[in-house]
Design an enzyme around this catalytic site. Structure first.
Site, mmCIF file in Angstrom:
data_model
loop_
_atom_site.group_PDB
_atom_site.id
_atom_site.type_symbol
_atom_site.label_atom_id
_atom_site.label_comp_id
_atom_site.label_asym_id
_atom_site.label_seq_id
_atom_site.Cartn_x
_atom_site.Cartn_y
_atom_site.Cartn_z
ATOM 1 N N ASN A 136 9.067 9.666 -5.162
ATOM 2 C CA ASN A 136 7.704 10.151 -4.945
ATOM 3 C C ASN A 136 7.575 11.022 -3.737
ATOM 4 O O ASN A 136 7.140 10.297 -2.676
ATOM 5 C CB ASN A 136 6.838 9.362 -5.406
ATOM 6 C CG ASN A 136 5.382 9.645 -5.514
ATOM 7 O OD1 ASN A 136 4.899 10.562 -4.967
ATOM 8 N ND2 ASN A 136 4.563 9.085 -6.520
ATOM 9 N N PRO A 137 7.614 12.470 -3.619
ATOM 10 C CA PRO A 137 7.350 12.960 -2.788
ATOM 11 C C PRO A 137 5.870 12.781 -2.097
ATOM 12 O O PRO A 137 5.624 13.118 -0.648
ATOM 13 C CB PRO A 137 7.594 14.476 -2.945
ATOM 14 C CG PRO A 137 8.304 14.426 -4.077
ATOM 15 C CD PRO A 137 7.905 13.162 -4.735
ATOM 16 N N THR A 140 3.767 9.868 -2.298
ATOM 17 C CA THR A 140 3.636 8.295 -1.289
ATOM 18 C C THR A 140 4.662 8.373 -0.328
ATOM 19 O O THR A 140 4.662 7.725 0.717
ATOM 20 C CB THR A 140 4.344 7.419 -2.605
ATOM 21 O OG1 THR A 140 5.417 7.607 -3.304
ATOM 22 C CG2 THR A 140 3.007 7.218 -3.533
ATOM 23 N N GLY A 144 0.774 -1.239 0.061
ATOM 24 C CA GLY A 144 0.066 0.057 -0.213
ATOM 25 C C GLY A 144 0.968 1.208 0.024
ATOM 26 O O GLY A 144 0.358 2.463 -0.128
ATOM 27 N N THR A 145 2.355 1.200 -0.042
ATOM 28 C CA THR A 145 2.986 2.265 0.205
ATOM 29 C C THR A 145 3.402 2.717 -1.214
ATOM 30 O O THR A 145 3.999 3.747 -0.918
ATOM 31 C CB THR A 145 4.168 1.654 0.978
ATOM 32 O OG1 THR A 145 4.733 0.309 0.407
ATOM 33 C CG2 THR A 145 3.961 1.384 2.346
ATOM 34 N N VAL A 183 12.122 5.169 2.616
ATOM 35 C CA VAL A 183 11.532 5.900 3.778
ATOM 36 C C VAL A 183 10.164 4.937 4.671
ATOM 37 O O VAL A 183 9.579 5.469 5.215
ATOM 38 C CB VAL A 183 10.808 7.002 3.281
ATOM 39 C CG1 VAL A 183 11.651 8.103 2.577
ATOM 40 C CG2 VAL A 183 9.674 6.748 1.995
ATOM 41 N N GLY A 184 10.408 3.703 4.432
ATOM 42 C CA GLY A 184 9.243 2.981 5.232
ATOM 43 C C GLY A 184 9.319 2.958 6.609
ATOM 44 O O GLY A 184 8.391 2.806 7.132
ATOM 45 N N GLU A 185 10.358 3.101 7.164
ATOM 46 C CA GLU A 185 10.294 2.895 8.654
ATOM 47 C C GLU A 185 10.729 4.248 9.449
ATOM 48 O O GLU A 185 10.085 4.543 10.482
ATOM 49 C CB GLU A 185 11.558 2.141 9.099
ATOM 50 C CG GLU A 185 11.948 0.776 8.253
ATOM 51 C CD GLU A 185 11.357 -0.364 8.385
ATOM 52 O OE1 GLU A 185 10.617 -0.836 9.462
ATOM 53 O OE2 GLU A 185 11.081 -1.174 7.193
ATOM 54 N N GLN A 201 4.014 7.910 3.763
ATOM 55 C CA GLN A 201 4.645 6.857 4.410
ATOM 56 C C GLN A 201 5.127 7.400 5.676
ATOM 57 O O GLN A 201 4.909 7.050 6.971
ATOM 58 C CB GLN A 201 5.989 6.235 3.723
ATOM 59 C CG GLN A 201 5.513 5.401 2.624
ATOM 60 C CD GLN A 201 6.420 4.055 2.790
ATOM 61 O OE1 GLN A 201 6.120 3.406 3.824
ATOM 62 N NE2 GLN A 201 7.266 3.645 1.825
HETATM 63 MO MO1 MOS Z 1 9.368 -3.834 7.794
HETATM 64 S S1 MOS Z 1 8.996 -4.346 9.960
HETATM 65 O O1 MOS Z 1 10.625 -4.533 7.388
HETATM 66 O O2 MOS Z 1 7.753 -4.285 6.954
#
Ligand code: MOS
Length: 734
Positions: free
Chosen positions: A627-628, A630, A465-466, A699-701, A634
């Site tokens: 992509n600023p 999306t 979804g990210t 940038v996920g975490e 996040q």
């Molecule tokens: Mo992340 S906890 O590596 O989905």
């Protein structure tokens, strides 16, 4: 990075957005296959012991029930004597659903009822009678601390003389923090739809962050090499919960193999509390500093809970040895095995916990030294990772502090606690630093130029979804000089090119690099194809000498030589290339991480103790942002989760039963819209030519890291109370 029309760096809407808002995006528990049966899992009500007997007669007597699967009648399983370890397995022996009569934790799956429809299966599940021989269990981390053992994690060796320096330090803090168990609550609960094909092969729709991990897991567990395909085109949130195959997957497969029928197993919301979670921890941080706040020594110890069958480890304490300049550092990490399931990665695993403690302690140090919390962090800035003894490939953290503080209005803050109020609301401003590793894993991608000039790029990654679909399309379109509409990115199919788990914030750097390199390799193929003609203007030219733009290839500065890619492919036929991207050698001499500065405003009702996070500014340094839009999404999602961590989230266990009690969304509190004020995200400019050719770190975490500390620090500023035990609920403030 071709023309001004390049989509790279543009805040484009998600390419998969229309499918999602029109209901055309299907999730694992929604795919229809002919003759589908539905499974419902029965879970253990005791935390430790043995199953003496299972009486399934009443369940089996329900018309429409076709099977009650237990450890007694499950099909033989190839690897159960030596359990298969998936890509995200912890040290130890992975849990094996329906292995034998042993109960290892409350909520353990002990039977699967399979019926013609889900309602029947659930009803019949309630009729299964289980007789247990219960044994004493231990589920409380705090009362079992003396049983702790060293975590099997490679920690940086201690540097300097921490104890000696601590003894002599002018400023000395010794603080303890605790964090609770938190469970994954993505929108989409886990589900597996197993399509049993006529030849006995299985095509499985699964909610996962790793289609190939699940494929290998099933191949390994069931000895079904080459007979499993996993599909996962859409995932309704995961952030760690989908890194390991969850038990509904092997259970659905067992039933399908036994019945030679297609079977779906979907977990209920309550069952989302019967597998991995963020572990409960206690942490101790001792800091020694000079009167001006200069760090001299840090000792950081974390103790976390784990199961009796696996040692779950994450990076909890390392951050304290790498974020700031500090010559004397000692890190320690211990585990306590309990009669619970193994914890699991959950967004920024480890950092959410360890950086929470470190950044709260830094705030306490700022007050001890009587200097501004931002100034304290500036004073202790380092461009060098002390754990690895390497320079950072880039670290624009000071820009995060400066731009974040500016946007927030930090200079108007008065240092004194309880010094800002609005009527009976105490106002608090707090801040913290965030940090997360910038990793890259080997990954492959395939690029294919179709006869109509469309570019199809694919890799077996996932999109939780990210925005994976979108950013990969952008990278491909940018590299190939094509408009977004002419590029399609495919993912979520174990048959596609090898990709790592979608986790660790390394998808853009890993799969994005593969996509970029695959497109570059395809350009070479296109050039080669164009050079086949003896009269080609491209004869003898290398890739450096040509430009791809607008679906055409031309010699540099020679628009008259432009040729449509469709013309080339009309002659050559479909052009296809697969490339494997590895982390670059240049990375080895550097440490790489993303950083952030989080600024938070809270409003605390003086008489009620309620806390509202009214404003957050998160300034992030993550290299080039593909992509600023999306990416900002996040960060916002991470901030919201961090607010939940600070104020609400806690899975409470009844230690008498050894069972998580608030296993639903009415009692397991997460922030809703009304809990969240303004969130302002800044991406500071950060040039990094070391991490990868894209210059992107992921940038996920990073969005969640530091948020809980900034909230706790803001609460201190508002109220003068240091609450070192999350979540900071109103009872702790009154
Ligand atoms: Mo992340 S906890 O590596 O989905």
């Amino acid at each position: 990075m071709n023309s001004s029309t390049s989509p790279f760096g543009k805040p484009l809407a998600r390419v998969d957005g229309p499918l999602k808002v029109t209901g055309q995006a299907h999730y694992a528990g929604e795919f229809h296959v002919p003759g589908l049966l539905y499974g419902s899992v029965v879970n253990s009500s005791i935390a430790r012991g043995r199953i003496v007997s299972i009486d399934a007669s009443a369940a089996e007597a329900v018309p429409g029930v076709v099977l009650v699967l237990t450890h007694q009648n499950r099909p033989p399983i190839a690897s159960y004597d030596e359990p298969y370890e998936d890509d995200d397995a912890a040290d130890g022996s992975p849990f094996r659903p329906l292995f034998n009569d042993r109960i290892l934790y409350s909520g353990q799956p002990i039977a699967l009822v399979v019926a013609e429809n889900l309602e029947l299966a659930r009803h019949a599940g309630s009729l299964v009678r289980v007789e247990y021989a219960a044994e004493p269990h231990h589920t409380d981390l705090l009362s079992e601390l003396e049983t702790m053992h060293k975590a099997p994690a490679e920690l940086p060796s201690p540097r300097g003389d921490v104890d000696g320096v601590l003894r002599g330090a002018m400023l000395r803090l010794d603080l303890e923090y605790s964090t609770p168990v938190e469970h994954h609550n993505p929108m989409e609960p886990h589900a597996s739809t197993v399509h049993y094909l006529p030849d006995g092969k299985l095509e499985i729709y699964d909610k996962t962050q790793g289609v190939q991990n699940c494929m290998r897991y099933l191949e390994g567990v069931f000895g079904m090499e080459g007979q499993i395909r996993i599909l996962s085109p859409f995932v309704g949130g995961a952030f760690g919960s989908g890194l390991r195959p969850q038990y509904q997957l092997p259970l659905a497969v067992m039933a399908a193999l036994k019945l030679k029928r297609s079977v779906r197993v979907t977990l209920k919301r309550q069952q989302m509390f019967t597998f991995g979670y963020r572990p409960r921890t206690v942490q101790r941080i001792a800091i020694g500093a000079a009167p001006n706040g200069q760090l001299e020594a840090i000792s950081h110890q974390a103790i976390g809970q784990t199961s009796r069958f696996e040692d779950f480890t994450e990076h909890e304490v390392e951050w304290s040895g790498m974020l700031y300049e500090c010559p004397n550092v000692k890190l320690d990490y211990q585990l306590v095995a309990l009669d619970v399931y193994t914890p699991l990665d959950m967004r920024a695993p480890g950092a959410t916990i360890g950086v929470y403690a470190l950044e709260c302690a830094m705030d306490e140090l700022a007050y001890a030294a009587a200097i501004d919390p931002v100034a304290l962090r500036m004073r202790n800035f380092t461009a060098h990772n002390g754990n690895e003894d390497k320079p950072y490939s880039s670290k624009e953290l000071r820009q995060c502090y400066e731009q974040g503080a500016e946007r927030f209005g930090w200079s108007r803050r008065s240092m004194e606690p309880r010094s800002m109020r609005d009527g009976h609301q105490l106002i608090g401003w707090g801040m913290a630093t965030g940090v997360w590793e910038a990793m890259q894993m080997p990954a492959s991608a395939k690029a294919c130029l179709e006869p109509d000039g469309r570019l199809v790029v694919s890799s077996a990654t996932s999109d939780i979804g990210t925005g994976t679909y979108t950013v990969m399309t952008q990278i491909a379109a940018d590299t190939m000089g094509l408009p977004m509409e002419q590029v399609e990115f495919r993912l979520g199919d174990s048959n596609l090119s090898q990709a790592p788990l979608e986790g660790g914030s390394f998808t853009v750097s890993s799969v994005g690099s593969a996509v970029q390199q695959a497109c570059q390799a395809l350009q070479q193929k296109i050039l080669d194809a164009a050079q086949q003609s003896p009269v080609s203007p491209f004869t003898g030219v290398t890739l450096d000498g040509v430009v791809f733009d607008g679906g055409r290839m031309q010699l540099k500065d020679r628009p008259d030589t432009a040729v449509e890619l469709t013309q080339i492919v009309a002659v050559s036929g479909v052009l296809e290339v697969e490339v494997k991207a590895e982390p670059g050698k240049q990375r080895e001499n550097y440490a790489s991480a993303t950083h952030s500065a989080v600024f938070v405003e809270v409003r605390v009702d003086e008489s009620l103790g309620t806390v509202k996070v009214s404003r957050v500014v998160s300034a992030v340094a993550a290299g080039r942002v593909v992509n600023p839009k999306t990416a900002a999404n996040q960060i916002m999602g991470g901030v919201v989760w961090g607010v939940g961590q600070a104020l609400q989230e806690e899975t409470q266990i009844d230690h008498t039963l050894g069972r998580y009690m608030n296993h639903n969304l009415s009692e397991y509190h997460i922030p809703v819209n009304a809990d969240i004020g303004e969130i302002d995200v800044i991406f500071v400019e950060e040039k990094d030519e070391i991490v990868n050719a894209l210059g992107s770190k992921g940038v996920g975490e990073i969005g969640i890291v530091g948020v809980a500390a900034a909230v706790a620090n803001a609460i201190y500023h508002a109220t003068g109370k240091r609450i070192r035990d999350l979540p900071i609920t109103l009872d702790k403030l009154l």
